[in-house]
Design an enzyme around this catalytic site. Structure first.
Site, short mmCIF file in Angstrom:
data_model
loop_
_atom_site.label_atom_id
_atom_site.label_comp_id
_atom_site.label_asym_id
_atom_site.label_seq_id
_atom_site.Cartn_x
_atom_site.Cartn_y
_atom_site.Cartn_z
N SER A 61 0.79 -1.23 0.00
CA SER A 61 0.00 0.00 0.00
C SER A 61 0.82 1.28 0.00
O SER A 61 0.26 2.36 -0.19
CB SER A 61 -0.96 0.02 1.20
OG SER A 61 -2.03 -0.88 0.99
N LYS A 64 0.38 3.48 -2.96
CA LYS A 64 -0.77 4.38 -3.10
C LYS A 64 -0.36 5.85 -3.02
O LYS A 64 -1.02 6.71 -3.61
CB LYS A 64 -1.80 4.06 -2.02
CG LYS A 64 -2.38 2.65 -2.12
CD LYS A 64 -3.21 2.29 -0.90
CE LYS A 64 -3.74 0.87 -0.98
NZ LYS A 64 -4.49 0.49 0.23
N TYR A 186 -3.72 -2.52 -10.21
CA TYR A 186 -3.62 -2.34 -8.76
C TYR A 186 -2.76 -3.42 -8.13
O TYR A 186 -1.87 -3.14 -7.31
CB TYR A 186 -5.02 -2.33 -8.14
CG TYR A 186 -5.03 -2.20 -6.65
CD1 TYR A 186 -4.69 -1.00 -6.03
CD2 TYR A 186 -5.38 -3.27 -5.83
CE1 TYR A 186 -4.69 -0.87 -4.65
CE2 TYR A 186 -5.38 -3.17 -4.46
CZ TYR A 186 -5.04 -1.97 -3.87
OH TYR A 186 -5.03 -1.85 -2.50
N TYR A 237 -3.96 3.37 7.95
CA TYR A 237 -5.26 2.70 8.11
C TYR A 237 -6.05 3.34 9.25
O TYR A 237 -6.05 4.56 9.40
CB TYR A 237 -5.06 1.19 8.28
CG TYR A 237 -4.18 0.59 7.22
CD1 TYR A 237 -4.48 0.74 5.86
CD2 TYR A 237 -3.00 -0.08 7.55
CE1 TYR A 237 -3.67 0.21 4.88
CE2 TYR A 237 -2.18 -0.63 6.57
CZ TYR A 237 -2.53 -0.47 5.23
OH TYR A 237 -1.72 -0.99 4.27
N VAL A 255 1.19 -3.63 4.00
CA VAL A 255 1.14 -4.91 4.72
C VAL A 255 2.36 -5.78 4.44
O VAL A 255 2.51 -6.85 5.04
CB VAL A 255 -0.16 -5.68 4.42
CG1 VAL A 255 -1.36 -4.92 4.94
CG2 VAL A 255 -0.29 -6.00 2.95
#
Length: 301
Positions: A61, A64, A186, A237, A255
């Protein structure tokens, strides 16, 4: 600085086996929890590292941040018509929140929001994952940065929740491209393999107020400020408040166990420890960043 990093590695070593490696993606579950690395890239070009700072890992992530920055560089701020900028307060792959908000993801760093950003980047470039890989190679100075095909395939084989999120987004008209194409890009962007050194260098433009490695503007200072702001409030998160309290820097976790943090005007920091806490953030990584800001006094607060 080198002494500080060496001290941090020694202090967090006992924490490396606290938490769990992300085994729900089988390729990530095979990584030893004993790994830990930290790298600091200073805005003047100086570089410091300790531990496993030159060992590659799956950035997940953290990608992103770079997809959002690319979209903003192409399209200024229009992405904010399709995704909010608020902390989620729910797990990063929550479907309940997306439906409650009628197909507008709460922020670009939860999975639904990242799918919308990837979709927009796919429209703008025709190859979202390739565009992110190109940016990583350019900013890190490492032309060998690449997508780990095994990790990407593993994610695709076990990406049912992400597929559900993408179809739900499409049902609300918030995807421009076919669901299958968005998911493929993705999964590939999340499967980029990089070292702490690569990531610290690649994210340095956020510490330089948008100035890229070559000295030219990549983002405007205002855009860079906004990316850092969303990292602070949404980058870890539903534990962003705890991260701000302990670390006091804009940060983005993945992660795979990596975390990138930014000291605006001064440096970028990457830590990597594969074992995750209940919110999906590296246990050793957060402890290391907590100690780093305590020892240096470098915090936006």
């Amino acid at each position: 600085m080198q002494g500080i990093l060496d001290e941090i590695v020694g202090h967090v070593a006992p924490l490396c086996r606290q938490g769990e490696v992300a085994s729900y993606i089988p390729s990530l579950g095979e990584v030893s929890p004993d790994n830990f690395g930290i790298c600091v890239a200073m805005s003047d070009g100086e570089l410091y590292g300790a531990g496993d700072w030159q060992k590659s890992f799956s950035i997940q992530s953290i990608s992103k941040v770079f997809s959002l920055a690319l979209v903003m560089s192409y399209d200024y701020d229009s992405i904010w018509r399709r995704v909010f900028r608020e902390p989620s307060g729910t797990p990063f792959n929550s479907m309940i929140q997306l439906e409650a908000d009628k197909g507008i993801p709460r922020n670009p760093f939860i999975n639904a929001g990242a799918l919308v950003v990837t979709d927009r980047l796919l429209t703008l470039t025709g190859d979202a994952a390739g565009a992110i890989r190109g940016l990583m190679r350019l900013e890190s100075g490492n032309p060998t940065v690449d997508i780990d095909a095994l990790v990407a395939a593993s994610e695709a084989d076990h990406g049912h929740r992400n597929a559900s999120l993408a179809h739900l987004l499409a049902s609300y008209g918030n995807l421009e491209n076919p669901v299958e194409d968005v998911l493929e890009n993705y999964f590939k962007q999340c499967a980029l393999a990089m070292t702490c050194e690569d990531l610290a260098k690649a994210s340095l433009f956020l510490a330089r107020h948008g100035v890229a490695a070559g000295g030219s503007p990549f983002l405007s200072p205002n855009q860079s400020k906004r990316v850092n702001a969303v990292m602070l409030t949404c980058g870890t998160y539903d534990a962003a408040g705890e991260f701000a309290y302990r670390v006091g820097l804009p940060g983005k976790s993945g992660v795979g166990g990596g975390i990138v943090a930014i000291v605006p005007g001064r440096c970028s920091i990457t830590v990597w420890g594969p074992s995750l806490g209940p919110n999906g953030n590296s246990v050793a990584g957060i402890a290391a960043l907590d100690e780093f800001t305590a020892l240096t006094g470098w915090s936006i607060f």
